[in-house]
Design a protein around this motif. Structure first.
Motif, PDB file in Angstrom:
ATOM      1  N   LEU A 210       8.844 -10.877  -0.150  1.00 41.52           N
ATOM      2  CA  LEU A 210       8.929  -9.532   0.431  1.00 41.52           C
ATOM      3  C   LEU A 210       7.910  -9.320   1.548  1.00 41.52           C
ATOM      4  O   LEU A 210       8.173  -8.564   2.492  1.00 41.52           O
ATOM      5  CB  LEU A 210       8.788  -8.480  -0.662  1.00 41.52           C
ATOM      6  CG  LEU A 210       9.985  -8.437  -1.614  1.00 41.52           C
ATOM      7  CD1 LEU A 210       9.729  -7.503  -2.795  1.00 41.52           C
ATOM      8  CD2 LEU A 210      11.258  -8.002  -0.888  1.00 41.52           C
ATOM      9  N   THR A 211       6.763  -9.990   1.475  1.00 43.03           N
ATOM     10  CA  THR A 211       5.822  -9.945   2.599  1.00 43.03           C
ATOM     11  C   THR A 211       6.445 -10.603   3.830  1.00 43.03           C
ATOM     12  O   THR A 211       6.323 -10.101   4.951  1.00 43.03           O
ATOM     13  CB  THR A 211       4.511 -10.656   2.233  1.00 43.03           C
ATOM     14  OG1 THR A 211       3.928 -10.016   1.090  1.00 43.03           O
ATOM     15  CG2 THR A 211       3.521 -10.609   3.385  1.00 43.03           C
ATOM     16  N   PHE A 253      -4.687  -6.788   0.491  1.00 46.98           N
ATOM     17  CA  PHE A 253      -3.484  -7.587   0.246  1.00 46.98           C
ATOM     18  C   PHE A 253      -3.840  -8.897  -0.435  1.00 46.98           C
ATOM     19  O   PHE A 253      -3.240  -9.265  -1.451  1.00 46.98           O
ATOM     20  CB  PHE A 253      -2.747  -7.862   1.559  1.00 46.98           C
ATOM     21  CG  PHE A 253      -1.593  -8.831   1.401  1.00 46.98           C
ATOM     22  CD1 PHE A 253      -0.337  -8.366   1.055  1.00 46.98           C
ATOM     23  CD2 PHE A 253      -1.775 -10.200   1.568  1.00 46.98           C
ATOM     24  CE1 PHE A 253       0.723  -9.253   0.883  1.00 46.98           C
ATOM     25  CE2 PHE A 253      -0.728 -11.091   1.394  1.00 46.98           C
ATOM     26  CZ  PHE A 253       0.527 -10.609   1.048  1.00 46.98           C
ATOM     27  N   PHE A 254      -4.814  -9.631   0.113  1.00 44.98           N
ATOM     28  CA  PHE A 254      -5.125 -10.947  -0.439  1.00 44.98           C
ATOM     29  C   PHE A 254      -5.827 -10.855  -1.790  1.00 44.98           C
ATOM     30  O   PHE A 254      -5.698 -11.767  -2.618  1.00 44.98           O
ATOM     31  CB  PHE A 254      -5.908 -11.781   0.567  1.00 44.98           C
ATOM     32  CG  PHE A 254      -5.029 -12.386   1.620  1.00 44.98           C
ATOM     33  CD1 PHE A 254      -4.098 -13.354   1.277  1.00 44.98           C
ATOM     34  CD2 PHE A 254      -5.093 -11.965   2.938  1.00 44.98           C
ATOM     35  CE1 PHE A 254      -3.257 -13.916   2.233  1.00 44.98           C
ATOM     36  CE2 PHE A 254      -4.261 -12.517   3.899  1.00 44.98           C
ATOM     37  CZ  PHE A 254      -3.335 -13.493   3.546  1.00 44.98           C
ATOM     38  N   ILE A 278       1.243  -0.695  -4.532  1.00 47.79           N
ATOM     39  CA  ILE A 278       0.338  -0.585  -3.383  1.00 47.79           C
ATOM     40  C   ILE A 278       0.895  -1.383  -2.204  1.00 47.79           C
ATOM     41  O   ILE A 278       0.822  -0.968  -1.047  1.00 47.79           O
ATOM     42  CB  ILE A 278      -1.072  -1.099  -3.755  1.00 47.79           C
ATOM     43  CG1 ILE A 278      -1.694  -0.199  -4.831  1.00 47.79           C
ATOM     44  CG2 ILE A 278      -1.976  -1.150  -2.518  1.00 47.79           C
ATOM     45  CD1 ILE A 278      -2.997  -0.742  -5.389  1.00 47.79           C
ATOM     46  N   LEU A 279       1.497  -2.521  -2.498  1.00 46.31           N
ATOM     47  CA  LEU A 279       2.072  -3.360  -1.449  1.00 46.31           C
ATOM     48  C   LEU A 279       3.296  -2.718  -0.817  1.00 46.31           C
ATOM     49  O   LEU A 279       3.548  -2.885   0.380  1.00 46.31           O
ATOM     50  CB  LEU A 279       2.459  -4.729  -2.030  1.00 46.31           C
ATOM     51  CG  LEU A 279       1.326  -5.581  -2.602  1.00 46.31           C
ATOM     52  CD1 LEU A 279       1.890  -6.848  -3.217  1.00 46.31           C
ATOM     53  CD2 LEU A 279       0.305  -5.919  -1.530  1.00 46.31           C
ATOM     54  N   SER A 280       4.071  -1.985  -1.603  1.00 47.50           N
ATOM     55  CA  SER A 280       5.356  -1.490  -1.122  1.00 47.50           C
ATOM     56  C   SER A 280       5.328  -0.023  -0.708  1.00 47.50           C
ATOM     57  O   SER A 280       5.788   0.334   0.372  1.00 47.50           O
ATOM     58  CB  SER A 280       6.432  -1.679  -2.196  1.00 47.50           C
ATOM     59  OG  SER A 280       6.064  -0.992  -3.388  1.00 47.50           O
ATOM     60  N   ASP A 281       4.774   0.845  -1.554  1.00 48.38           N
ATOM     61  CA  ASP A 281       4.917   2.284  -1.338  1.00 48.38           C
ATOM     62  C   ASP A 281       3.676   2.940  -0.744  1.00 48.38           C
ATOM     63  O   ASP A 281       3.745   3.612   0.276  1.00 48.38           O
ATOM     64  CB  ASP A 281       5.247   2.987  -2.659  1.00 48.38           C
ATOM     65  CG  ASP A 281       6.571   2.526  -3.240  1.00 48.38           C
ATOM     66  OD1 ASP A 281       7.443   2.139  -2.445  1.00 48.38           O
ATOM     67  OD2 ASP A 281       6.719   2.542  -4.464  1.00 48.38           O
ATOM     68  N   LYS A 282       2.542   2.739  -1.384  1.00 52.45           N
ATOM     69  CA  LYS A 282       1.360   3.526  -1.034  1.00 52.45           C
ATOM     70  C   LYS A 282       0.797   3.161   0.337  1.00 52.45           C
ATOM     71  O   LYS A 282       0.639   4.012   1.199  1.00 52.45           O
ATOM     72  CB  LYS A 282       0.300   3.375  -2.122  1.00 52.45           C
ATOM     73  CG  LYS A 282       0.720   3.973  -3.468  1.00 52.45           C
ATOM     74  CD  LYS A 282      -0.361   3.777  -4.523  1.00 52.45           C
ATOM     75  CE  LYS A 282       0.090   4.355  -5.856  1.00 52.45           C
ATOM     76  NZ  LYS A 282      -0.909   4.120  -6.929  1.00 52.45           N
ATOM     77  N   ARG A 284       1.963   0.204   1.997  1.00 51.42           N
ATOM     78  CA  ARG A 284       2.976  -0.614   2.669  1.00 51.42           C
ATOM     79  C   ARG A 284       2.348  -1.902   3.227  1.00 51.42           C
ATOM     80  O   ARG A 284       2.591  -2.304   4.355  1.00 51.42           O
ATOM     81  CB  ARG A 284       3.666   0.193   3.768  1.00 51.42           C
ATOM     82  CG  ARG A 284       4.513   1.306   3.212  1.00 51.42           C
ATOM     83  CD  ARG A 284       5.053   2.219   4.313  1.00 51.42           C
ATOM     84  NE  ARG A 284       5.882   1.537   5.272  1.00 51.42           N
ATOM     85  CZ  ARG A 284       7.179   1.295   5.138  1.00 51.42           C
ATOM     86  NH1 ARG A 284       7.807   1.675   4.047  1.00 51.42           N
ATOM     87  NH2 ARG A 284       7.860   0.683   6.088  1.00 51.42           N
ATOM     88  N   LEU A 285       1.578  -2.567   2.365  1.00 53.78           N
ATOM     89  CA  LEU A 285       0.826  -3.725   2.835  1.00 53.78           C
ATOM     90  C   LEU A 285       1.720  -4.890   3.214  1.00 53.78           C
ATOM     91  O   LEU A 285       1.395  -5.655   4.131  1.00 53.78           O
ATOM     92  CB  LEU A 285      -0.192  -4.160   1.774  1.00 53.78           C
ATOM     93  CG  LEU A 285      -1.290  -3.143   1.433  1.00 53.78           C
ATOM     94  CD1 LEU A 285      -2.290  -3.754   0.465  1.00 53.78           C
ATOM     95  CD2 LEU A 285      -2.000  -2.638   2.681  1.00 53.78           C
ATOM     96  N   TRP A 286       2.845  -5.073   2.515  1.00 58.44           N
ATOM     97  CA  TRP A 286       3.640  -6.230   2.917  1.00 58.44           C
ATOM     98  C   TRP A 286       4.400  -5.974   4.208  1.00 58.44           C
ATOM     99  O   TRP A 286       4.784  -6.912   4.895  1.00 58.44           O
ATOM    100  CB  TRP A 286       4.518  -6.774   1.809  1.00 58.44           C
ATOM    101  CG  TRP A 286       5.516  -5.899   1.124  1.00 58.44           C
ATOM    102  CD1 TRP A 286       6.307  -4.956   1.671  1.00 58.44           C
ATOM    103  CD2 TRP A 286       5.840  -5.942  -0.269  1.00 58.44           C
ATOM    104  NE1 TRP A 286       7.122  -4.399   0.721  1.00 58.44           N
ATOM    105  CE2 TRP A 286       6.855  -4.990  -0.479  1.00 58.44           C
ATOM    106  CE3 TRP A 286       5.393  -6.705  -1.341  1.00 58.44           C
ATOM    107  CZ2 TRP A 286       7.426  -4.770  -1.729  1.00 58.44           C
ATOM    108  CZ3 TRP A 286       5.966  -6.483  -2.578  1.00 58.44           C
ATOM    109  CH2 TRP A 286       6.963  -5.520  -2.769  1.00 58.44           C
TER     110      TRP A 286
END
Length: 327
Positions: A210-211, A253-254, A278-282, A284-286
């Motif tokens: 997804l990233t 992210f890492f 956190i990666l997707s919604d908050k 959007r790190l990816w």
């Protein structure tokens, strides 16, 4: 001679009839891409007439099958038992949907004229896919389902989304984003990541995919946004211009990524699913960190290397970035 003359007339009549049918049913074909506005156009007819037979017609569309498949695969909080239930839900309550109808029709005209008729989405996306790649995809324009989604080789954009009602030009950039996703999935042999996972190794693979997917989808419209001075509306692109913020995002992210990657046999907990949000919604790190990775690879190793990574395991995308970063 008359026989040939009449044959030509019949052919032209059939050709013009076909063009008329395509226009009436909202189909614009450009090479290997079908820009399909049928769902959107029938939604307009339903809201203008209150005739429920239009709901049944929408339910029978390939676009609706696409949305339902996506909803089932990712377990969206929408009716999933039947297409007619899903369509009715997306277009209800009708009185509220009618309030946005004029803006929706404006978005529909914009998408036809500024995206489909000039084949903008395909032209841009092919610059970020291998030279040998050819689409065989539909880009559906719909009403009421997410901002835009991909499922298999097809993608869709919801012209009724509040973001597009306020920012019509954004439809252009997200059409590119979603259509690139379709090419990406095709190059992955139509494999999409499952959320039905139990351990950290599977979570790592999900994050990598997804990233890679969302990072590329966010990176691909970057140049056209810059040329059109459209970098300061969407929050992802505002973030990408803030180097200090992006350093923070990359570290976060890492931290999350290696939490999973370094412990492949651990079992996923509720707290771990919160990390994924956190990666997707908050933050959007990816999307944001993924786009920064793609931009770095493109700049340092070239476009050919960047697009070649799509058909490889997505861990290679992240590893390639880390190789550049650590030099």
């Amino acid at each position: 001679m008359k026989k040939y003359f009449y044959a030509i007339i019949i052919f032209l009549a059939g050709f013009l009839s076909c063009r008329q049918d395509n226009e009436q049913t909202g189909i614009i074909r450009k090479g290997n891409i079908v820009y399909d506005f049928t769902f959107a156009e029938l939604a307009v007819k339903y809201l203008e007439s209150d005739d429920s037979t239009y709901l049944q017609r929408i339910a029978e569309l390939e676009a609706t099958e696409h949305i339902l498949n996506h909803a089932k695969f990712f377990n969206y909080n929408v009716p999933k038992n039947s297409k007619i239930e899903l369509v009715t839900y997306l277009l209800s309550p009708a009185n509220e949907k009618k309030e946005i109808l004029d803006d929706f029709k404006r978005n529909l005209r914009y998408a036809k004229n500024n995206i489909a008729k000039i084949d903008l989405a395909q032209k841009v996306c092919l610059q970020y896919l291998p030279d040998s790649f050819h689409y065989s995809s539909n880009l559906f324009f719909t009403f009421g389902y997410d901002l835009g989604v991909v499922y298999g080789k097809n993608a869709s954009v919801n012209l009724a989304h509040s973001y597009y009602l306020k920012n019509t030009n954004e439809i252009k950039y997200y059409s590119i984003h979603e259509l690139h996703h379709a090419g990406f999935v095709m190059l992955k042999n139509n494999i999409m990541p499952s959320l039905d996972i139990t351990n950290y190794k599977e979570m790592t693979q999900l994050i990598e995919y997804l990233t890679h997917l969302e990072g590329m989808g966010t990176f691909v419209p970057l140049d056209i946004r810059k040329k059109e001075n459209a970098m300061n509306i969407d929050k992802d692109y505002i973030a990408l211009q803030d180097s200090g913020l992006m350093k923070e995002y990359e570290k976060e992210f890492f931290d999350i990524y290696f939490h999973f990657k370094n412990n492949p046999d651990s079992l996923i907990t509720e707290e771990d699913w919160a990390k994924l949000s956190i990666l997707s919604d908050k933050k959007r790190l990816w999307y944001r960190v993924g786009a920064s990775m793609a931009q770095t690879i493109d700049k340092n190793l070239g476009r050919k290397k960047l697009v070649s990574l799509i058909s490889e395991p997505s861990g290679n995308f992240i590893n390639t970035y880390l190789m550049i970063k650590d030099k």
